[in-house]
Design an enzyme around this catalytic site. Sequence first.
Site, PDB file in Angstrom:
ATOM      1  N   ASP A   1       0.856  -1.194   0.000  1.00  0.00           N
ATOM      2  CA  ASP A   1       0.000   0.000   0.000  1.00  0.00           C
ATOM      3  C   ASP A   1       0.890   1.240   0.000  1.00  0.00           C
ATOM      4  OD1 ASP A   1      -3.230   0.506   1.099  1.00  0.00           O
ATOM      5  OD2 ASP A   1      -1.830   2.193   0.967  1.00  0.00           O
TER       6      ASP A   1
ATOM      7  N   THR B   1      -1.505   6.511   0.715  1.00  0.00           N
ATOM      8  CA  THR B   1      -1.962   7.841   0.309  1.00  0.00           C
ATOM      9  C   THR B   1      -2.809   8.382   1.459  1.00  0.00           C
ATOM     10  OG1 THR B   1      -4.050   7.056  -0.598  1.00  0.00           O
ATOM     11  CG2 THR B   1      -2.130   7.008  -2.087  1.00  0.00           C
TER      12      THR B   1
ATOM     13  N   ALA C   1      -6.316   1.821  -5.332  1.00  0.00           N
ATOM     14  CA  ALA C   1      -6.944   2.730  -6.296  1.00  0.00           C
ATOM     15  C   ALA C   1      -7.150   4.089  -5.652  1.00  0.00           C
ATOM     16  CB  ALA C   1      -8.296   2.171  -6.746  1.00  0.00           C
TER      17      ALA C   1
ATOM     18  N   THR D   1     -15.950  -1.899  -9.725  1.00  0.00           N
ATOM     19  CA  THR D   1     -17.110  -1.225  -9.152  1.00  0.00           C
ATOM     20  C   THR D   1     -18.284  -1.234 -10.122  1.00  0.00           C
ATOM     21  OG1 THR D   1     -17.934   0.989  -8.594  1.00  0.00           O
ATOM     22  CG2 THR D   1     -15.961   0.910  -9.931  1.00  0.00           C
ATOM     23  N   ASP D   2     -19.506  -1.164  -9.586  1.00  0.00           N
ATOM     24  CA  ASP D   2     -20.682  -1.070 -10.465  1.00  0.00           C
ATOM     25  C   ASP D   2     -20.728   0.275 -11.196  1.00  0.00           C
ATOM     26  OD1 ASP D   2     -21.365   0.589  -8.332  1.00  0.00           O
ATOM     27  OD2 ASP D   2     -23.358  -0.268  -8.026  1.00  0.00           O
ATOM     28  N   GLU D   3     -19.896   1.225 -10.748  1.00  0.00           N
ATOM     29  CA  GLU D   3     -19.935   2.551 -11.386  1.00  0.00           C
ATOM     30  C   GLU D   3     -19.442   2.506 -12.833  1.00  0.00           C
ATOM     31  OE1 GLU D   3     -18.779   5.931  -9.005  1.00  0.00           O
ATOM     32  OE2 GLU D   3     -19.115   4.805  -7.168  1.00  0.00           O
TER      33      GLU D   3
ATOM     34  N   TYR E   1     -13.243   8.964 -12.238  1.00  0.00           N
ATOM     35  CA  TYR E   1     -12.999   7.775 -11.402  1.00  0.00           C
ATOM     36  C   TYR E   1     -13.524   6.516 -12.090  1.00  0.00           C
ATOM     37  CZ  TYR E   1     -14.217   4.177  -7.964  1.00  0.00           C
ATOM     38  OH  TYR E   1     -14.379   2.970  -7.322  1.00  0.00           O
TER      39      TYR E   1
ATOM     40  N   SER F   1     -11.714   5.487 -15.191  1.00  0.00           N
ATOM     41  CA  SER F   1     -10.405   4.852 -14.955  1.00  0.00           C
ATOM     42  C   SER F   1     -10.599   3.395 -14.527  1.00  0.00           C
ATOM     43  CB  SER F   1      -9.590   5.639 -13.923  1.00  0.00           C
ATOM     44  OG  SER F   1     -10.166   5.527 -12.638  1.00  0.00           O
ATOM     45  N   LYS F   2     -11.639   3.120 -13.740  1.00  0.00           N
ATOM     46  CA  LYS F   2     -11.902   1.732 -13.333  1.00  0.00           C
ATOM     47  C   LYS F   2     -12.364   0.899 -14.541  1.00  0.00           C
ATOM     48  CE  LYS F   2     -11.839   0.232  -9.654  1.00  0.00           C
ATOM     49  NZ  LYS F   2     -10.714  -0.388  -8.866  1.00  0.00           N
TER      50      LYS F   2
ATOM     51  N   ASN G   1     -30.142   8.519  -1.129  1.00  0.00           N
ATOM     52  CA  ASN G   1     -29.173   9.080  -0.176  1.00  0.00           C
ATOM     53  C   ASN G   1     -29.871   9.784   0.988  1.00  0.00           C
ATOM     54  OD1 ASN G   1     -27.032   8.146  -1.647  1.00  0.00           O
ATOM     55  ND2 ASN G   1     -26.596  10.088  -2.671  1.00  0.00           N
TER      56      ASN G   1
ATOM     57  N   ASP H   1     -25.515  20.165  -6.576  1.00  0.00           N
ATOM     58  CA  ASP H   1     -25.269  18.767  -6.943  1.00  0.00           C
ATOM     59  C   ASP H   1     -23.874  18.588  -7.547  1.00  0.00           C
ATOM     60  OD1 ASP H   1     -25.888  16.145  -7.111  1.00  0.00           O
ATOM     61  OD2 ASP H   1     -27.564  16.374  -8.498  1.00  0.00           O
TER      62      ASP H   1
ATOM     63  N   GLY I   1     -22.338  15.781 -13.137  1.00  0.00           N
ATOM     64  CA  GLY I   1     -22.524  14.454 -13.748  1.00  0.00           C
ATOM     65  C   GLY I   1     -22.981  13.394 -12.770  1.00  0.00           C
TER      66      GLY I   1
HETATM   67  N1  NAD Z   1     -15.911   1.841  -1.376  1.00  0.00           N
HETATM   68  C1  NAD Z   1     -16.830   1.308  -2.159  1.00  0.00           C
HETATM   69  O1  NAD Z   1     -18.022   1.445  -1.901  1.00  0.00           O
HETATM   70  C2  NAD Z   1     -16.403   0.489  -3.368  1.00  0.00           C
HETATM   71  C3  NAD Z   1     -17.402  -0.198  -4.075  1.00  0.00           C
HETATM   72  C4  NAD Z   1     -17.017  -1.005  -5.144  1.00  0.00           C
HETATM   73  C5  NAD Z   1     -15.695  -1.113  -5.506  1.00  0.00           C
HETATM   74  N2  NAD Z   1     -14.747  -0.415  -4.818  1.00  0.00           N
HETATM   75  C6  NAD Z   1     -13.342  -0.603  -5.219  1.00  0.00           C
HETATM   76  O2  NAD Z   1     -12.694  -1.267  -4.161  1.00  0.00           O
HETATM   77  C7  NAD Z   1     -11.325  -0.843  -4.073  1.00  0.00           C
HETATM   78  C8  NAD Z   1     -11.024  -0.352  -2.667  1.00  0.00           C
HETATM   79  O3  NAD Z   1     -11.913   0.723  -2.356  1.00  0.00           O
HETATM   80  P1  NAD Z   1     -11.861   1.444  -0.939  1.00  0.00           P
HETATM   81  O4  NAD Z   1     -13.168   2.093  -0.744  1.00  0.00           O
HETATM   82  O5  NAD Z   1     -11.332   0.504   0.049  1.00  0.00           O
HETATM   83  O6  NAD Z   1     -10.757   2.573  -1.233  1.00  0.00           O
HETATM   84  P2  NAD Z   1      -9.888   3.465  -0.240  1.00  0.00           P
HETATM   85  O7  NAD Z   1      -9.748   4.774  -0.930  1.00  0.00           O
HETATM   86  O8  NAD Z   1     -10.428   3.405   1.135  1.00  0.00           O
HETATM   87  O9  NAD Z   1      -8.472   2.696  -0.216  1.00  0.00           O
HETATM   88  C9  NAD Z   1      -7.587   2.693  -1.305  1.00  0.00           C
HETATM   89  C10 NAD Z   1      -6.245   2.192  -0.802  1.00  0.00           C
HETATM   90  O10 NAD Z   1      -5.351   2.125  -1.926  1.00  0.00           O
HETATM   91  C11 NAD Z   1      -4.102   2.695  -1.542  1.00  0.00           C
HETATM   92  N3  NAD Z   1      -3.440   3.209  -2.742  1.00  0.00           N
HETATM   93  C12 NAD Z   1      -3.793   4.271  -3.511  1.00  0.00           C
HETATM   94  N4  NAD Z   1      -2.923   4.424  -4.524  1.00  0.00           N
HETATM   95  C13 NAD Z   1      -2.021   3.409  -4.424  1.00  0.00           C
HETATM   96  C14 NAD Z   1      -0.895   3.009  -5.189  1.00  0.00           C
HETATM   97  N5  NAD Z   1      -0.503   3.694  -6.285  1.00  0.00           N
HETATM   98  N6  NAD Z   1      -0.206   1.910  -4.804  1.00  0.00           N
HETATM   99  C15 NAD Z   1      -0.561   1.211  -3.694  1.00  0.00           C
HETATM  100  N7  NAD Z   1      -1.617   1.559  -2.917  1.00  0.00           N
HETATM  101  C16 NAD Z   1      -2.346   2.638  -3.291  1.00  0.00           C
HETATM  102  C17 NAD Z   1      -4.450   3.794  -0.552  1.00  0.00           C
HETATM  103  O11 NAD Z   1      -3.339   4.140   0.262  1.00  0.00           O
HETATM  104  C18 NAD Z   1      -5.585   3.126   0.224  1.00  0.00           C
HETATM  105  O12 NAD Z   1      -5.069   2.359   1.302  1.00  0.00           O
HETATM  106  C19 NAD Z   1     -11.140   0.230  -5.143  1.00  0.00           C
HETATM  107  O13 NAD Z   1     -10.520  -0.352  -6.259  1.00  0.00           O
HETATM  108  C20 NAD Z   1     -12.556   0.668  -5.474  1.00  0.00           C
HETATM  109  O14 NAD Z   1     -12.650   1.077  -6.818  1.00  0.00           O
HETATM  110  C21 NAD Z   1     -15.074   0.376  -3.757  1.00  0.00           C
END
Ligand code: NAD
Length: 339
Positions: free
Chosen positions: A33, A36, A83, A125-127, A153, A156-157, A252, A275, A278
């Site tokens: 990790d 960030t 991410a 993600t579903d997004e 966002y 990119s996913k 929400n 809002d 987008g």
């Molecule tokens: N939170 C949601 O509701 C949700 C829903 C569906 C999918 N996701 C996906 O699940 C994953 C995790 O989401 P989250 O909510 O835990 O995110 P988060 O933002 O809480 O955590 C992201 C983590 O990634 C680390 N990180 C960022 N850039 C990095 C890099 N270059 N190298 C190594 N580590 C890095 C950060 O330090 C952090 O610990 C993401 O890929 C997100 O797209 C999230």
Amino acid sequence: MTLLVTGGAGFIGANFIRCMAAAHPTWRIVCLDALTYAGNLSSLEGIAEGPCFRFVRGSICDRQLLETLFCEENPDAVVNFAAETHVDRSIEAPEVFLSTNILGTAALMDACRAHGGVRFHQVSTDEVYGDLPLDRPDLRFTEETPLRASSPYSASKASADLLVMAYHRTYGLPVTISRCSNNYGPYQFPEKLIPLMIARCEAGQSMPVYGEGKNVRDWLHVEDHCRAIEAVLLRGTPGEVYNVGGNSERANIDVVRLICRELGQPESLITFVTDRKGHDLRYAIDAGKIRRELGWEPQHTFETGIRQTIRWYLDNRSWWQTITSGEYRHYYERMYAGR
Ligand SMILES: NC(=O)c1ccc[n+]([C@@H]2O[C@H](COP(=O)([O-])OP(=O)(O)OC[C@H]3O[C@@H](n4cnc5c(N)ncnc54)[C@H](O)[C@@H]3O)[C@@H](O)[C@H]2O)c1
């Protein structure tokens, strides 16, 4: 089994490591990790000290580091949570989303290829599917729904998902993708809707809601998401995508009102703000495939899960208060300096 979990100091990654460490105590778990602003090592307290766990601070974009790490650890599988994840931040500054979410995913898969085709799971993600109209409750995203991302966002996913499938087709890399709806639960960074609203509500501060709060999200408890990823990792078919959702659609504003009720605060704290650009209207997931093929079922209902979650944030104030104060940033130095 040696499992490399990237982004494991974030919200879902930390919950996943906790679930896997409990369910599979013999697994070696290596967490990579970058720490960030969203990464918080204190979310791994109690795990990080264990003999089967190793934490490495670094970026998934750092190919040299990945090569060294893969040689040292020889992972059997990689689960990629790393991410940039906050839509609002992606609207302000998209660039880092492109490098981490797209190029970082490619760098990880190249390391998997270079080390004999390591099993790779992409947490998506579903997004990536865009949004659905509010007046068509019959419509849901399936795995066949075309990708139609709305924000930098989600674009990119979606780009990363296309690359993951291309690596399967081109190089035969054993990949899977899970696309999950909105998660809630412990250890979520307090910029996201539910922890933000709990923190502001309990402090008696205004609770800012975008637009009229009518946007609908499908909520899933983070532990159910973690179990779904485990099921896909262990029993999923390489080259396949699995949607994951809770069948718990809520506007929400209804989630925010529920938080007011649970905390005994007046709804007059709720304010409506301009809002988001987008702003997606509605997400709804058809999770039939993972239920049928892998036997996954969510264990939490939204009603019980959200109450437990509110309780967790009230019982763990120090966890999120160190984040809002910025103090958590020194945790790594305190825990790991000189090691
Ligand atoms: N939170 C949601 O509701 C949700 C829903 C569906 C999918 N996701 C996906 O699940 C994953 C995790 O989401 P989250 O909510 O835990 O995110 P988060 O933002 O809480 O955590 C992201 C983590 O990634 C680390 N990180 C960022 N850039 C990095 C890099 N270059 N190298 C190594 N580590 C890095 C950060 O330090 C952090 O610990 C993401 O890929 C997100 O797209 C999230």
